[in-house]
Design a protein around this motif. Structure first.
Motif, short mmCIF file in Angstrom:
data_model
loop_
_atom_site.label_atom_id
_atom_site.label_comp_id
_atom_site.label_asym_id
_atom_site.label_seq_id
_atom_site.Cartn_x
_atom_site.Cartn_y
_atom_site.Cartn_z
N MET A 1 1.04 -1.39 -0.07
CA MET A 1 -0.33 -0.08 -0.48
C MET A 1 0.97 1.33 -0.12
O MET A 1 2.32 1.60 0.43
N HIS A 2 0.43 2.18 -1.03
CA HIS A 2 1.26 3.05 -0.95
C HIS A 2 0.24 4.04 -0.19
O HIS A 2 -1.01 4.97 -0.46
N LEU A 3 1.37 4.64 0.27
CA LEU A 3 0.61 6.62 1.33
C LEU A 3 0.99 8.10 0.65
O LEU A 3 2.56 8.07 0.47
N ASP A 4 0.40 8.55 0.17
CA ASP A 4 0.99 9.85 -0.10
C ASP A 4 1.37 10.56 0.65
O ASP A 4 0.71 10.41 2.00
N PRO A 5 2.51 11.46 0.10
CA PRO A 5 3.14 12.27 1.84
C PRO A 5 1.65 14.10 1.92
O PRO A 5 1.20 13.85 1.37
N THR A 6 1.70 13.81 2.80
CA THR A 6 1.18 15.03 3.75
C THR A 6 1.72 16.21 3.25
O THR A 6 2.73 16.66 3.23
N ALA A 7 0.22 16.76 2.78
CA ALA A 7 0.42 18.58 2.04
C ALA A 7 -0.02 19.32 2.73
O ALA A 7 0.07 20.43 2.81
N ASP A 8 -0.75 18.99 4.59
CA ASP A 8 -0.91 20.21 5.25
C ASP A 8 -0.51 19.91 6.05
O ASP A 8 0.19 18.93 7.52
N LEU A 9 0.46 20.65 5.96
CA LEU A 9 1.73 21.20 7.41
C LEU A 9 1.26 22.26 7.99
O LEU A 9 2.33 22.24 9.19
N GLY A 10 -0.31 22.07 8.11
CA GLY A 10 -0.10 23.75 10.51
C GLY A 10 0.08 24.61 9.65
O GLY A 10 -0.99 24.86 10.06
N THR A 11 1.58 24.74 9.30
CA THR A 11 1.19 26.12 9.49
C THR A 11 0.78 26.80 7.37
O THR A 11 1.17 27.84 7.14
N HIS A 12 0.93 25.17 6.70
CA HIS A 12 0.43 26.01 5.25
C HIS A 12 0.27 24.87 4.88
O HIS A 12 0.64 22.96 4.91
N ASP A 13 -0.57 24.81 3.53
CA ASP A 13 -0.61 24.14 2.68
C ASP A 13 0.43 24.00 1.58
O ASP A 13 -0.01 24.78 0.93
N VAL A 14 0.26 22.25 0.88
CA VAL A 14 1.34 22.78 0.07
C VAL A 14 0.81 22.81 -1.23
O VAL A 14 -0.05 22.15 -1.57
N LEU A 15 0.73 23.57 -1.93
CA LEU A 15 0.01 23.80 -3.24
C LEU A 15 0.67 24.07 -4.18
O LEU A 15 1.58 24.59 -3.99
N ASN A 16 0.32 23.86 -5.39
CA ASN A 16 1.22 24.54 -6.56
C ASN A 16 2.42 23.66 -7.05
O ASN A 16 3.07 24.63 -7.46
N GLN A 17 2.52 22.32 -5.99
CA GLN A 17 3.63 22.05 -6.16
C GLN A 17 3.68 20.48 -7.48
O GLN A 17 2.99 20.09 -6.22
N PRO A 18 4.51 19.92 -8.50
CA PRO A 18 3.80 18.72 -9.40
C PRO A 18 3.77 17.73 -8.67
O PRO A 18 5.34 17.65 -7.09
N ALA A 19 3.56 17.47 -8.23
CA ALA A 19 3.85 15.92 -7.79
C ALA A 19 4.54 14.74 -8.47
O ALA A 19 5.02 14.99 -9.68
N ASP A 20 5.50 13.87 -8.02
CA ASP A 20 6.81 12.89 -8.24
C ASP A 20 5.70 12.30 -9.66
O ASP A 20 4.32 12.30 -9.25
N PRO A 21 6.22 12.28 -10.43
CA PRO A 21 6.07 12.20 -11.85
C PRO A 21 5.21 10.24 -11.57
O PRO A 21 4.52 9.50 -12.38
N GLY A 22 6.28 9.52 -10.59
CA GLY A 22 5.99 8.14 -10.56
C GLY A 22 6.75 7.09 -12.03
O GLY A 22 7.68 8.20 -11.93
N ASP A 23 6.83 6.40 -12.00
CA ASP A 23 6.92 5.38 -12.95
C ASP A 23 6.60 6.28 -14.46
O ASP A 23 5.77 6.60 -15.24
N ARG A 24 8.00 6.29 -15.50
CA ARG A 24 7.96 6.48 -16.65
C ARG A 24 8.10 5.96 -17.42
O ARG A 24 8.74 4.45 -17.10
#
Length: 542
Positions: A1-24
């Motif tokens: 099972m794969h868990l996505d990284p946490t984007a809610d960091l308390g002081t701010h949300d991680v927005l507008n950052q490209p996700a890891d592209p994964g397998d190509r």
């Protein structure tokens, strides 16, 4: 099972950052590569597997590990006995094992169709992910014809070099499942002028003993080296085994080079202290013997920059497609599209030219061999002069993140100048091209024939070719060697693209590279061209 990284960091949300592209899939998302390999008659299944393997996220992680943990030089054991060994991170061994199993080093010599073309495609694919391990495999590939021409070597070196089993163990050849070969030619006083070498060779029965210092030894962990040394009759080529049945050969590693890039791979200064060696070729004929290896390594130094450019542009495109600024995705902004499209022309031109030249290495006739000699020089020169600029522009697309080691751009940027230095820097290559055209009429004839084959397909090309011949019809002054080589390479690239049949791609290349519709920096092209080109480089939607 794969868990996505946490984007809610308390002081701010991680927005507008490209996700890891994964397998190509490096094979599937490269239409020009697939089309040219299919047209050249290459077996595609193995390349498809190799491209899919290299594109996996786990291989990108392994590449980062291999470059962050460079080889360690271990000179002595705990008791003070000499070892002269390199110890590598497991990620390095993973790349070596996978690429050797795929036939990177051997496919050109196994008798199958389009072997050199297939090999060139593997160089291009591997360079996109972890270019350091390409060095020992390229030299092993290039050494095969030299070793094959030597009939009296102890042990079956050719079979060991062609083996698809990776065996890094410290053992003599007879106990190995496979072997790799390095090169040690350069000395302090001579550099590219290897005739100035002072390493000396003395006969010892059927063998020889070498004494001297080598300023650059590529891949010092290899099972042997091709090297040059002076005998009483002049500069001669030798095979120096790393390990002997009776123990370690007298090859002493002085230090590893602290290089700008290519960090996963070892490069060293070494000394031969009466090291055992076997002569290859006639005494005094060392340059003519070793030039066959250099000819083949130059093919790889023409292909690798295209791979580096492709990797950098893939990162830039992913970033632009997934990040917004000023209420629009970066990829939808016209100026960004112009920059990326212009860079696509450089990358695809170098890819097409390199593969076209590689196909001539598969030819068995004198005409193919002659074209390969001039073609590989032109391809190496052009691709390596373009590569650093393309990678730098791709880095700029990412802004500050492009300068951070969390992305592959810094590694690619450090790697970008290397192939322009290795196996002949720009001036050496251009002067070699002039000598080839002057001394080998068939090479000049074959180059002219390839250029003439594209006449009538694009008026701007015809005009550029006519101007080129008018300018240098009476000969090329040495001071204009770079100018001549650049224009020759651009014309040849245009001819290849025109023959490939993609009118938009070829037309845009001719208009911007041979005509006047371009400024001096990337992205300074007509807006109408950008829209037609960008999709050719990135057919898979982000």
């Amino acid at each position: 099972m794969h868990l996505d990284p946490t984007a809610d960091l308390g002081t701010h949300d991680v927005l507008n950052q490209p996700a890891d592209p994964g397998d190509r899939d490096l094979w599937r998302d490269d239409p020009l590569l697939r089309a040219m390999l299919a047209a050249g008659g290459a077996p595609l299944e193995g390349l498809a597997r190799y491209g899919a393997l290299l594109g996996r996220a786990g291989m990108r992680d392994a590449a980062r590990d291999a470059n962050r943990h460079p080889p360690e030089l271990v000179l002595f054991d705990s008791g003070g006995r000499r070892l002269d060994e390199l110890r590598f991170h497991p990620a390095w061994h993973r790349f070596m094992q996978d690429s050797i199993a795929a036939g990177y080093h051997s496919v050109a010599w196994e008798g199958g169709p389009a072997g050199h073309l297939t090999h060139a495609a593997m160089v291009y694919l591997a360079s996109q992910v972890e270019p350091g391990h390409c060095c020992p495999l390229t030299m092993t590939y290039a050494a095969v014809p030299v070793i094959s021409a030597a009939g009296d070597l102890p042990g079956d070196w050719r079979a060991a070099l062609l083996s698809r089993r990776y065996d890094p163990a410290v053992r003599p050849l007879a106990a190995k499942q496979g072997a790799t070969l390095g090169m040690a030619m350069t000395e302090k006083q001579g550099g590219s002028d290897v005739r100035a070498n002072t390493t000396r060779a003395e006969p010892d029965g059927a063998a020889w003993r070498l004494t001297g210092h080598k300023w650059f030894c590529s891949a010092p962990m290899s099972d042997g080296f091709l090297t040059l040394a002076q005998t009483g009759r002049g500069l001669t080529c030798f095979l120096v085994p790393r390990w002997l049945e009776e123990g370690r050969n007298a090859i002493r590693i002085q230090r590893l080079k602290d290089k700008l890039g290519n960090r996963s791979n070892g490069s060293a200064e070494i000394e031969y202290q009466r090291a055992l060696a076997w002569r290859i070729g006639e005494e005094g004929d060392g340059i003519r013997t070793i030039v066959e290896m250099v000819h083949h390594t130059r093919l790889d130094t023409a292909m690798a920059p295209a791979g580096l450019m492709r990797a950098a542009l893939r990162e830039a495109h992913h970033w632009a497609a997934c990040r917004s600024a000023f209420q629009r995705r970066l990829i939808d902004q016209p100026l960004m599209r112009a920059v990326l499209a212009d860079l696509v022309l450089d990358w695809q031109g170098c890819l097409a030219l390199g593969l076209h030249v590689a196909a001539s290495f598969d030819g068995r006739g004198a005409e193919d061999r002659a074209f390969a000699r001039i073609g590989v020089a032109l391809a190496k020169y052009l691709s390596n002069k373009l590569c650093p600029q393309v990678v730098a522009e791709a880095m700029e697309v990412l802004g500050g993140m492009g300068y951070v080691e969390d992305t592959p751009l810094p590694m690619l940027y450090r790697e970008a100048p290397l192939n322009g230095i290795w196996e002949g820097s720009g001036n050496v290559i251009c002067l070699d091209a002039l000598r080839t055209l002057a001394r080998e009429p068939l090479a000049a004839e074959m180059l002219a024939a390839r250029l003439d084959a594209a006449k009538g397909l694009e008026p701007a090309y015809d005009a550029a070719l006519a101007a080129h011949r008018e300018c240098w019809g009476g000969g090329v002054p040495e001071a204009e060697a770079r100018w001549f080589a650049e224009r020759s390479a651009l014309l040849l690239t245009a001819a290849v693209l025109l023959a490939h049949g993609d009118a938009d791609l070829a037309g845009a290349f001719v208009r911007t590279r041979l005509g006047a519709e371009r400024g001096r920096t990337p992205g300074t092209i007509p807006a109408t061209l950008a829209e037609r080109i960008l999709a050719r480089g990135f057919p898979v939607a982000e």
